[in-house]
Design an enzyme around this catalytic site. Structure first.
Site, short mmCIF file in Angstrom:
data_model
loop_
_atom_site.label_atom_id
_atom_site.label_comp_id
_atom_site.label_asym_id
_atom_site.label_seq_id
_atom_site.Cartn_x
_atom_site.Cartn_y
_atom_site.Cartn_z
N HIS A 65 0.81 -1.22 0.00
CA HIS A 65 0.00 0.00 0.00
C HIS A 65 0.85 1.27 0.00
O HIS A 65 0.32 2.37 -0.12
CB HIS A 65 -1.02 0.00 1.15
N ASP A 106 -0.40 -7.58 1.36
CA ASP A 106 0.20 -6.24 1.49
C ASP A 106 1.72 -6.36 1.60
O ASP A 106 2.31 -6.13 2.67
CB ASP A 106 -0.40 -5.54 2.70
N SER A 192 4.37 2.37 8.04
CA SER A 192 4.01 1.34 7.07
C SER A 192 5.24 0.77 6.37
O SER A 192 6.16 1.50 6.00
CB SER A 192 3.10 1.94 5.99
#
Length: 254
Positions: A65, A106, A192
């Site tokens: 992402h 992901d 992230s």
């Protein structure tokens, strides 16, 4: 599956996506000893700040992402984000089954266009060798990154920070390809793509948070061991392509 994605993705965007909350942070974390995590990678794009980690001289691993555009640069050997070295351009290779705003798959590899020079401040980290789910809950785990430090304001850390986390049983993690932890300590916006490190092995990738009814955040990490065949296939394919290019150039010279 779409209903599961009522979460806080940990991407730091210049303009936050509507519906995602900024109220999270590395609570209980501490500043890392400078360059004590030499595999950590700082990632910047036109609208994104993420983390990653070096798994081979020519590959960084991060979250899929984080792939918001094709203009990503990675920075190796970073401690202070105010003193960045030259960035390295990359070729993003997100997992083919990843769907934005949907949990699962992901994971992304970034092929460095200029391989890293390994030294005391730039090193690789090991990946798991087998499927985690076959060996029970992992222990002695930590997360790290340059993400938010406070619940209530935009406050990315200038210096790398880290925090210990305790993983839950995998049956509580909603999807089969995730590990998870719960509490008031853990990754935040801007973290992230950073690694979940257990016993000096990168076992997971920071993916997203979800608020639970008990008031804690439950953080999901992509289980790297679930994707070992894909990882090795992509990295070996890159090596083969390099060999074929080198061989073709040699044939022309001969």
């Amino acid at each position: 599956m779409g209903s599961l994605w009522h979460i806080t993705t940990l991407l730091l965007l210049r303009s936050c996506t509507p519906g995602f909350s900024m109220h999270d942070g590395i609570v209980g974390g501490k500043v890392s000893i400078p360059h004590s995590r030499p595999y950590m990678v700082y990632i910047r794009g036109s609208r994104v700040l993420c983390d990653g980690f070096l798994v081979r001289e020519d590959f960084v691993m991060t979250a899929a992402h984080c792939y918001t555009n094709r203009h990503l640069l990675v920075y190796l050997g970073v401690d202070d984000t105010k003193l960045l070295p030259d960035g390295i351009a990359v070729q993003p290779i997100p997992h083919p089954n990843f769907i934005p705003n949907t949990p699962g798959h992901d994971i992304m590899l970034l092929k460095l266009k200029t391989p890293a020079t390994l030294n005391k401040n730039v090193k690789t980290i090991n990946l798991p060798k087998t499927d985690n789910l076959k060996h029970g809950i992992l222990k002695d785990c930590m997360v790290m990154g340059w993400g938010m430090q406070h619940y209530d304001r935009n406050s990315p850390s200038r210096f790398l920070k880290e925090a210990n986390v305790t993983l839950l049983d995998s049956k509580n993690c909603e999807t089969t390809d995730t590990l998870c932890s719960e509490g008031k300590t853990g990754p935040a916006m801007g973290d992230s793509g950073g690694p979940l490190v257990c016993g000096n092995v990168a076992q997971g990738i920071v993916s997203y948070n979800k608020y639970e009814s008990n008031g804690f955040n439950r953080t999901r990490y992509t289980d790297i061991s679930h994707y070992l065949p894909w990882i090795h296939r992509e990295m070996n394919s890159s090596t083969l392509q390099q060999h074929e290019t080198w061989k073709g150039n040699l044939d022309k010279l001969i």
